[in-house]
Enzyme design. Structure first.
Site, PDB file in Angstrom:
ATOM      1  N   LYS A  19      42.804  42.637  37.582  1.00  0.00           N
ATOM      2  CA  LYS A  19      42.040  43.875  37.343  1.00  0.00           C
ATOM      3  C   LYS A  19      40.854  43.582  36.425  1.00  0.00           C
ATOM      4  CE  LYS A  19      44.576  46.833  39.701  1.00  0.00           C
ATOM      5  NZ  LYS A  19      44.023  47.520  40.886  1.00  0.00           N
ATOM      6  N   ARG A  20      40.452  42.330  36.411  1.00  0.00           N
ATOM      7  CA  ARG A  20      39.276  41.898  35.618  1.00  0.00           C
ATOM      8  C   ARG A  20      39.436  42.262  34.137  1.00  0.00           C
ATOM      9  NH1 ARG A  20      39.809  40.049  40.211  1.00  0.00           N
ATOM     10  NH2 ARG A  20      38.067  39.986  41.679  1.00  0.00           N
ATOM     11  N   ALA A  79      36.383  44.100  32.096  1.00  0.00           N
ATOM     12  CA  ALA A  79      35.688  45.133  32.885  1.00  0.00           C
ATOM     13  C   ALA A  79      35.722  46.502  32.216  1.00  0.00           C
ATOM     14  CB  ALA A  79      36.309  45.227  34.273  1.00  0.00           C
ATOM     15  N   LEU A 110      37.264  49.927  30.218  1.00  0.00           N
ATOM     16  CA  LEU A 110      38.381  50.872  30.349  1.00  0.00           C
ATOM     17  C   LEU A 110      38.993  50.805  31.741  1.00  0.00           C
ATOM     18  CD1 LEU A 110      39.787  53.491  29.185  1.00  0.00           C
ATOM     19  CD2 LEU A 110      37.975  54.743  30.347  1.00  0.00           C
ATOM     20  N   LEU A 144      39.753  52.398  34.686  1.00  0.00           N
ATOM     21  CA  LEU A 144      39.282  53.675  35.229  1.00  0.00           C
ATOM     22  C   LEU A 144      40.395  54.409  35.974  1.00  0.00           C
ATOM     23  CD1 LEU A 144      35.755  52.461  36.342  1.00  0.00           C
ATOM     24  CD2 LEU A 144      36.223  54.179  34.586  1.00  0.00           C
ATOM     25  N   GLY A 158      33.949  49.223  27.997  1.00  0.00           N
ATOM     26  CA  GLY A 158      34.851  48.983  26.864  1.00  0.00           C
ATOM     27  C   GLY A 158      34.964  47.503  26.510  1.00  0.00           C
ATOM     28  N   GLU A 186      32.310  47.073  24.150  1.00  0.00           N
ATOM     29  CA  GLU A 186      32.697  47.726  22.887  1.00  0.00           C
ATOM     30  C   GLU A 186      33.654  46.836  22.091  1.00  0.00           C
ATOM     31  OE1 GLU A 186      33.760  51.567  24.980  1.00  0.00           O
ATOM     32  OE2 GLU A 186      32.625  52.365  23.303  1.00  0.00           O
ATOM     33  N   GLU A 222      29.213  53.226  32.113  1.00  0.00           N
ATOM     34  CA  GLU A 222      29.636  54.603  31.829  1.00  0.00           C
ATOM     35  C   GLU A 222      28.549  55.587  32.273  1.00  0.00           C
ATOM     36  OE1 GLU A 222      29.873  52.057  29.778  1.00  0.00           O
ATOM     37  OE2 GLU A 222      31.576  52.201  28.421  1.00  0.00           O
ATOM     38  N   ARG A 230      28.879  56.390  35.784  1.00  0.00           N
ATOM     39  CA  ARG A 230      30.201  56.925  36.174  1.00  0.00           C
ATOM     40  C   ARG A 230      30.378  58.364  35.677  1.00  0.00           C
ATOM     41  NH1 ARG A 230      30.848  52.670  38.821  1.00  0.00           N
ATOM     42  NH2 ARG A 230      31.326  50.647  37.894  1.00  0.00           N
ATOM     43  N   GLY A 281      33.391  55.389  24.583  1.00  0.00           N
ATOM     44  CA  GLY A 281      34.413  56.065  23.778  1.00  0.00           C
ATOM     45  C   GLY A 281      35.164  55.112  22.878  1.00  0.00           C
TER      46      GLY A 281
HETATM   47  C1  1HE Z   1      39.189  47.886  37.728  1.00  0.00           C
HETATM   48  C2  1HE Z   1      38.136  47.912  36.779  1.00  0.00           C
HETATM   49  C3  1HE Z   1      38.171  48.944  35.808  1.00  0.00           C
HETATM   50  C4  1HE Z   1      37.804  46.239  38.100  1.00  0.00           C
HETATM   51  N1  1HE Z   1      39.202  49.831  35.870  1.00  0.00           N
HETATM   52  N2  1HE Z   1      40.174  48.795  37.742  1.00  0.00           N
HETATM   53  N3  1HE Z   1      33.586  49.582  33.616  1.00  0.00           N
HETATM   54  C5  1HE Z   1      33.200  49.541  34.881  1.00  0.00           C
HETATM   55  O1  1HE Z   1      32.716  50.499  35.436  1.00  0.00           O
HETATM   56  C6  1HE Z   1      33.382  48.187  35.525  1.00  0.00           C
HETATM   57  C7  1HE Z   1      33.919  48.302  36.929  1.00  0.00           C
HETATM   58  N4  1HE Z   1      34.145  46.969  37.469  1.00  0.00           N
HETATM   59  C8  1HE Z   1      33.189  46.250  38.083  1.00  0.00           C
HETATM   60  O2  1HE Z   1      32.013  46.575  38.109  1.00  0.00           O
HETATM   61  C9  1HE Z   1      33.654  45.000  38.765  1.00  0.00           C
HETATM   62  O3  1HE Z   1      35.061  45.081  38.985  1.00  0.00           O
HETATM   63  C10 1HE Z   1      33.355  43.680  37.964  1.00  0.00           C
HETATM   64  C11 1HE Z   1      31.852  43.414  37.933  1.00  0.00           C
HETATM   65  C12 1HE Z   1      33.913  43.752  36.558  1.00  0.00           C
HETATM   66  C13 1HE Z   1      34.086  42.492  38.674  1.00  0.00           C
HETATM   67  O4  1HE Z   1      33.708  42.444  40.056  1.00  0.00           O
HETATM   68  P1  1HE Z   1      34.628  41.631  41.065  1.00  0.00           P
HETATM   69  O5  1HE Z   1      33.955  41.670  42.413  1.00  0.00           O
HETATM   70  O6  1HE Z   1      34.975  40.297  40.505  1.00  0.00           O
HETATM   71  O7  1HE Z   1      36.036  42.423  41.137  1.00  0.00           O
HETATM   72  P2  1HE Z   1      36.404  43.790  41.907  1.00  0.00           P
HETATM   73  O8  1HE Z   1      36.745  43.482  43.359  1.00  0.00           O
HETATM   74  O9  1HE Z   1      35.395  44.848  41.683  1.00  0.00           O
HETATM   75  O10 1HE Z   1      37.719  44.253  41.134  1.00  0.00           O
HETATM   76  C14 1HE Z   1      38.963  43.576  41.277  1.00  0.00           C
HETATM   77  C15 1HE Z   1      40.056  44.596  41.033  1.00  0.00           C
HETATM   78  O11 1HE Z   1      39.957  45.046  39.682  1.00  0.00           O
HETATM   79  C16 1HE Z   1      39.888  45.846  41.899  1.00  0.00           C
HETATM   80  O12 1HE Z   1      41.187  46.359  42.115  1.00  0.00           O
HETATM   81  P3  1HE Z   1      41.975  46.076  43.505  1.00  0.00           P
HETATM   82  O13 1HE Z   1      43.295  46.768  43.334  1.00  0.00           O
HETATM   83  O14 1HE Z   1      41.105  46.673  44.591  1.00  0.00           O
HETATM   84  O15 1HE Z   1      42.082  44.584  43.639  1.00  0.00           O
HETATM   85  C17 1HE Z   1      39.149  46.803  40.985  1.00  0.00           C
HETATM   86  O16 1HE Z   1      39.365  48.172  41.311  1.00  0.00           O
HETATM   87  C18 1HE Z   1      39.789  46.463  39.657  1.00  0.00           C
HETATM   88  N5  1HE Z   1      38.940  46.843  38.531  1.00  0.00           N
HETATM   89  N6  1HE Z   1      37.297  46.876  37.044  1.00  0.00           N
HETATM   90  C19 1HE Z   1      40.150  49.738  36.816  1.00  0.00           C
HETATM   91  N7  1HE Z   1      37.256  49.045  34.863  1.00  0.00           N
HETATM   92  C20 1HE Z   1      36.835  53.430  25.644  1.00  0.00           C
HETATM   93  S1  1HE Z   1      35.785  54.055  26.751  1.00  0.00           S
HETATM   94  C21 1HE Z   1      35.174  52.745  27.671  1.00  0.00           C
HETATM   95  C22 1HE Z   1      34.442  53.233  28.867  1.00  0.00           C
HETATM   96  C23 1HE Z   1      34.506  52.240  29.965  1.00  0.00           C
HETATM   97  O17 1HE Z   1      34.774  51.076  29.764  1.00  0.00           O
HETATM   98  S2  1HE Z   1      34.186  52.813  31.521  1.00  0.00           S
HETATM   99  C24 1HE Z   1      34.537  51.440  32.570  1.00  0.00           C
HETATM  100  C25 1HE Z   1      33.329  50.679  32.751  1.00  0.00           C
END
Ligand code: 1HE
Length: 264
Positions: A31-32, A68, A70, A72, A115, A118, A138, A141, A146
């Site tokens: 889940k990265r 990656a 929080l 989500l 996060g 962060e 964020e 999205r 946070g």
């Molecule tokens: C996740 C998450 C996640 C990956 N929550 N499941 N963060 C984001 O918006 C980042 C979202 N993630 C990405 O943009 C990409 O995943 C990456 C650039 C980090 C990596 O890409 P990649 O091609 O290597 O991996 P992928 O195919 O996108 O993800 C692999 C799996 O990890 C996939 O799940 P699967 O069940 O389909 O295999 C994704 O759904 C899962 N995954 N990132 C949940 N973030 C305290 S407040 C903080 C606010 C935040 O941090 S908001 C989140 C911002």
């Protein structure tokens, strides 16, 4: 040595000649290294319960990415009140990283986003390899930072850059990220952990009171009006220099037994 932690998604090991360096590994590569509630609570517990023998810590991520952000998947299940508590839970955990017992060095590679950024910004030193990239998705999205990002990230890169990142989805690569101030060190791909460990060994060799002053006094002094800052600095300087370890170290230099400052 490895310690058992409450979440299987985070590991704690010890490194260094005297096991004086804690190595904290985000260990959810499928889940990265997305941070769920169990993981953030374990992070807090690890720093809260750090053995007294530890002098520095390194945080890194397993797999192709540092973190990656929080998880989500859990976000969808919270209402406003729960969201507030959730954010405060992150604050409590990252407070333990920033104002915990020892300096923390983040070894960054791949995604350092949301996060994850962060968390990196709560550390004291950031080492990035060339694969690192920084973003705050964020903005796109429909949410907000946070995990303390609005307080800590502007201190690294400025309010203008953070606003741009969140409004436009801008992604900084490793080189631009270093120039902007995300990382203090930029190393070839695959070498961030090794470099972070080497830095941790140097940090661990400092007098503990000096490290304490840098972690706890410096950021507070930097927030104080100059007059109060100078006064707090004088107090901290007096306390540090009166410690027996400071006297031993200064004497060693005067007797030609300590290292000189060298640019090599
Ligand atoms: C996740 C998450 C996640 C990956 N929550 N499941 N963060 C984001 O918006 C980042 C979202 N993630 C990405 O943009 C990409 O995943 C990456 C650039 C980090 C990596 O890409 P990649 O091609 O290597 O991996 P992928 O195919 O996108 O993800 C692999 C799996 O990890 C996939 O799940 P699967 O069940 O389909 O295999 C994704 O759904 C899962 N995954 N990132 C949940 N973030 C305290 S407040 C903080 C606010 C935040 O941090 S908001 C989140 C911002």
């Amino acid at each position: 040595m490895t310690l058992k932690t409450p979440s299987k998604d985070i590991q704690l090991e010890f490194a260094g000649k005297h096991q004086e360096i804690a190595v904290v590994r985000l260990s959810r590569p499928a889940k990265r290294n997305a941070v769920n509630d169990a993981l953030v609570l374990s992070l807090r517990d690890i720093f809260q319960n750090m053995p007294a023998s530890v002098r520095a810590a390194v945080i890194h991520g397993e797999g192709a990415h540092f973190c990656a952000g929080l998880d989500l998947g859990e976000l969808q299940e919270r209402d406003a009140g729960q969201g507030m508590l959730h954010s405060r839970m992150w604050h409590a955990a990252l407070e333990q990283v920033q104002y915990g017992p020892v300096p923390v060095i983040a070894a960054l590679h791949g995604a350092v986003v949301g996060g994850g950024l962060e968390l990196a910004s709560a550390c004291h030193i950031r080492v990035a390899d060339k694969s690192a990239f920084y973003a705050l998705p964020e903005g796109s999205r429909g949410i907000f930072v946070g995990g303390g990002g609005s307080v800590r990230i502007p201190k690294l890169i400025g309010v203008a850059r953070m606003t741009d990142m969140m409004l436009t989805g801008r992604v900084y690569n490793a080189e631009d990220g270093e120039r902007a101030g995300f990382a203090q060190y930029l190393v070839p791909e695959g070498q961030a952990f090794e470099k972070a460990l080497a830095l941790a060994e140097r940090v661990a060799a400092n007098a503990p009171l000096t490290n304490y002053a840098l972690m706890h006094a410096l950021p507070r002094i930097a927030e104080q009006p100059a007059d109060q800052g100078f006064f707090t600095e004088a107090l901290m300087a007096a306390i540090a220099q009166s410690a027996p370890e400071a006297k031993t170290r200064v004497r060693a230099f005067l007797e030609g037994k300590a290292n000189k400052v060298s640019k090599d």
